[in-house]
Design an enzyme around this catalytic site. Structure first.
Site, PDB file in Angstrom:
ATOM      1  N   GLU A   1       5.143 -11.622   4.661  1.00 52.59           N
ATOM      2  CA  GLU A   1       6.407 -11.634   5.159  1.00 52.59           C
ATOM      3  C   GLU A   1       6.266 -11.640   6.604  1.00 52.59           C
ATOM      4  O   GLU A   1       5.311 -11.215   7.418  1.00 52.59           O
ATOM      5  CB  GLU A   1       7.189 -10.344   4.803  1.00 52.59           C
ATOM      6  CG  GLU A   1       7.610 -10.392   3.141  1.00 52.59           C
ATOM      7  CD  GLU A   1       8.501  -9.158   2.869  1.00 52.59           C
ATOM      8  OE1 GLU A   1       8.779  -9.197   1.988  1.00 52.59           O
ATOM      9  OE2 GLU A   1       8.467  -8.021   3.585  1.00 52.59           O
TER      10      GLU A   1
ATOM     11  N   CYS B   1       7.783 -11.921  14.337  1.00 48.08           N
ATOM     12  CA  CYS B   1       6.850 -10.770  13.919  1.00 48.08           C
ATOM     13  C   CYS B   1       6.142 -11.508  12.760  1.00 48.08           C
ATOM     14  O   CYS B   1       6.739 -11.678  11.774  1.00 48.08           O
ATOM     15  CB  CYS B   1       7.635  -9.606  13.650  1.00 48.08           C
ATOM     16  SG  CYS B   1       6.724  -8.050  12.913  1.00 48.08           S
TER      17      CYS B   1
ATOM     18  N   CYS C   1      -2.863  -4.504   3.118  1.00 52.53           N
ATOM     19  CA  CYS C   1      -3.369  -3.871   4.280  1.00 52.53           C
ATOM     20  C   CYS C   1      -4.421  -2.745   3.618  1.00 52.53           C
ATOM     21  O   CYS C   1      -4.055  -2.193   2.646  1.00 52.53           O
ATOM     22  CB  CYS C   1      -2.329  -2.990   5.183  1.00 52.53           C
ATOM     23  SG  CYS C   1      -2.848  -2.175   6.613  1.00 52.53           S
TER      24      CYS C   1
ATOM     25  N   CYS D   1      -1.647   3.672   6.070  1.00 51.02           N
ATOM     26  CA  CYS D   1      -0.755   4.567   6.688  1.00 51.02           C
ATOM     27  C   CYS D   1       0.527   5.244   5.966  1.00 51.02           C
ATOM     28  O   CYS D   1       1.100   4.267   5.334  1.00 51.02           O
ATOM     29  CB  CYS D   1      -0.258   3.805   8.155  1.00 51.02           C
ATOM     30  SG  CYS D   1      -1.689   3.260   8.975  1.00 51.02           S
TER      31      CYS D   1
ATOM     32  N   CYS E   1       4.322   3.421   6.037  1.00 47.55           N
ATOM     33  CA  CYS E   1       4.260   2.154   6.327  1.00 47.55           C
ATOM     34  C   CYS E   1       4.043   1.578   4.776  1.00 47.55           C
ATOM     35  O   CYS E   1       3.341   1.694   4.017  1.00 47.55           O
ATOM     36  CB  CYS E   1       3.231   1.380   7.209  1.00 47.55           C
ATOM     37  SG  CYS E   1       3.231  -0.122   7.078  1.00 47.55           S
TER      38      CYS E   1
ATOM     39  N   CYS F   1      10.758  -2.039  10.904  1.00 43.27           N
ATOM     40  CA  CYS F   1       9.299  -1.608  11.347  1.00 43.27           C
ATOM     41  C   CYS F   1       9.104  -0.620  10.195  1.00 43.27           C
ATOM     42  O   CYS F   1       9.584   0.279   9.763  1.00 43.27           O
ATOM     43  CB  CYS F   1       9.376  -0.649  12.620  1.00 43.27           C
ATOM     44  SG  CYS F   1       7.527  -0.120  13.108  1.00 43.27           S
TER      45      CYS F   1
END
Length: 363
Positions: free
Chosen positions: A111, A124, A131, A135, A138, A356
């Site tokens: 995305e 962005c 990933c 974290c 996230c 975010c």
């Protein structure tokens, strides 16, 4: 009103297999393309024309390369591929933010987001499929890392988001942030190569000062950025200036703790003289006290830095929530009182999960 527009269907398996059987021409240098052409009996200068079509004009197919002969275009199509990404879907937020799901040539998806403000049009972009850093706050961190993106796949995101900015708002792209899915410094070579294509006169010719690469904190790669004398901006996702707290939300802190990061950032600044940005999501009853602000202030003393306080956006997988307005204001006021440059980043695109920490391919 939020809108969703489907733009593509799944790539047929046979198309994927055909593309993978050909050479990806965007992985080749202009010299390597010239060698292929001369072996065929073509003039070497055609390689520069092809390269310009690929990286300046962002050609989607060899058929677009109209200053080449039909025979040459057909030969290129038979032997090479342009694995250009496509738009699988897009969503437009009430605040004009646009989130795009990009489909890659192998069927994977990432995305990207267009973030419009009064003064900027920011793309962005993602650097990995999924990933590996996990974290806790996230959404992408809860996905499995499938693979790194190629330089051309990152470049394509910028091109397509740039086109969306012009189509929807009539305004050119002004900034690029590598803050989408994935950890950019764990895809170091391809990220830097993509920036080269974006900033080069033989590419999109954007200023590197308008590009920011955000990292969760890979110290040895921060030092490599310094050794490579990069010209773009560096942001560190800090979120706590206390090792115990940071390790609770960011597993990477166990191997790249604050003293290690401090040394890497000092080395980076010594070499580049570039000010660092610290990104700090302010979580309610976790890292939002004046003591937390004091620890952050102390950490900013190590290198010239500015702080982005980021409004947090809840995700289904975690219980973190944004701090209250009063606490956020007090946090920012403490830093400003101590001469820290502070920006409070308000959430954009929350209604379409584009803010975010929310990128996770929910669709």
């Amino acid at each position: 009103m939020m809108q969703t527009e489907e733009k593509a269907t799944l790539l047929p398996k046979e198309i994927i297999e055909v593309n993978l059987s050909k050479k990806d021409i965007r992985k080749m240098s202009v010299e390597e393309i010239a060698e292929e052409l001369t072996a065929k009996g073509e003039k070497a200068f055609r390689a520069k024309q092809i390269y310009e079509w690929l990286w300046v004009k962002s050609a989607a197919s060899f058929e677009d390369m109209t200053n080449l002969s039909k025979d040459l275009r057909e030969w290129l199509s038979e032997n090479f591929c342009i694995n250009r990404i496509t738009i699988a879907s897009k969503q437009v937020s009430n605040d004009r933010t646009i989130k795009v799901a990009f489909r890659l040539h192998d069927g994977n998806e990432v995305e990207g987001v267009l973030i419009p403000t009064e003064s900027r049009m920011t793309a962005c972009v993602s650097s990995q499929v999924g990933c590996s850093l996990s974290c806790k706050f996230c959404a992408t961190g809860y996905l499995k890392r499938m693979r790194n993106l190629e330089a051309a796949e990152i470049y394509d995101q910028v091109v397509m988001i740039k086109e969306l900015a012009e189509q929807h708002y009539g305004i050119p792209l002004t900034n690029i942030v590598y803050m989408g899915m994935g950890e950019p410094l764990l895809n170091y070579k391809n990220v830097l190569e993509s920036i080269e294509h974006i900033t080069s006169e033989k590419g999109l010719h954007m200023s590197p000062k308008r590009i920011t690469v955000s990292t969760a904190g890979i110290s040895k790669m921060i030092m490599k950025l310094a050794d490579d004398d990069v010209k773009f901006n560096l942001a560190l996702s800090l979120h706590a200036a206390n090792d115990d707290k940071r390790s609770k939300i960011m597993a990477i802190n166990d191997s790249n703790n604050l003293p290690i990061l401090r040394d890497a950032l000092q080395y980076y600044y010594q070499k580049t003289k570039n000010r660092v940005t610290f990104e700090y999501c302010v979580f309610d009853n976790f890292n939002d006290t004046l003591e937390d602000a004091k620890e952050l202030w102390q950490f900013t003393k190590y290198v010239p830095a500015k702080v982005n306080l980021i409004e947090y956006n809840p995700i289904d997988q975690a219980d973190f929530v944004n701090t209250g307005a009063d606490k956020l204001d007090a946090f920012a006021a403490f830093l400003e009182k101590n001469k820290v440059t502070v920006n409070v980043r308000r959430s954009r695109g929350k209604d379409i999960d584009a803010a975010c920490g929310q990128l996770a391919n929910k669709h």
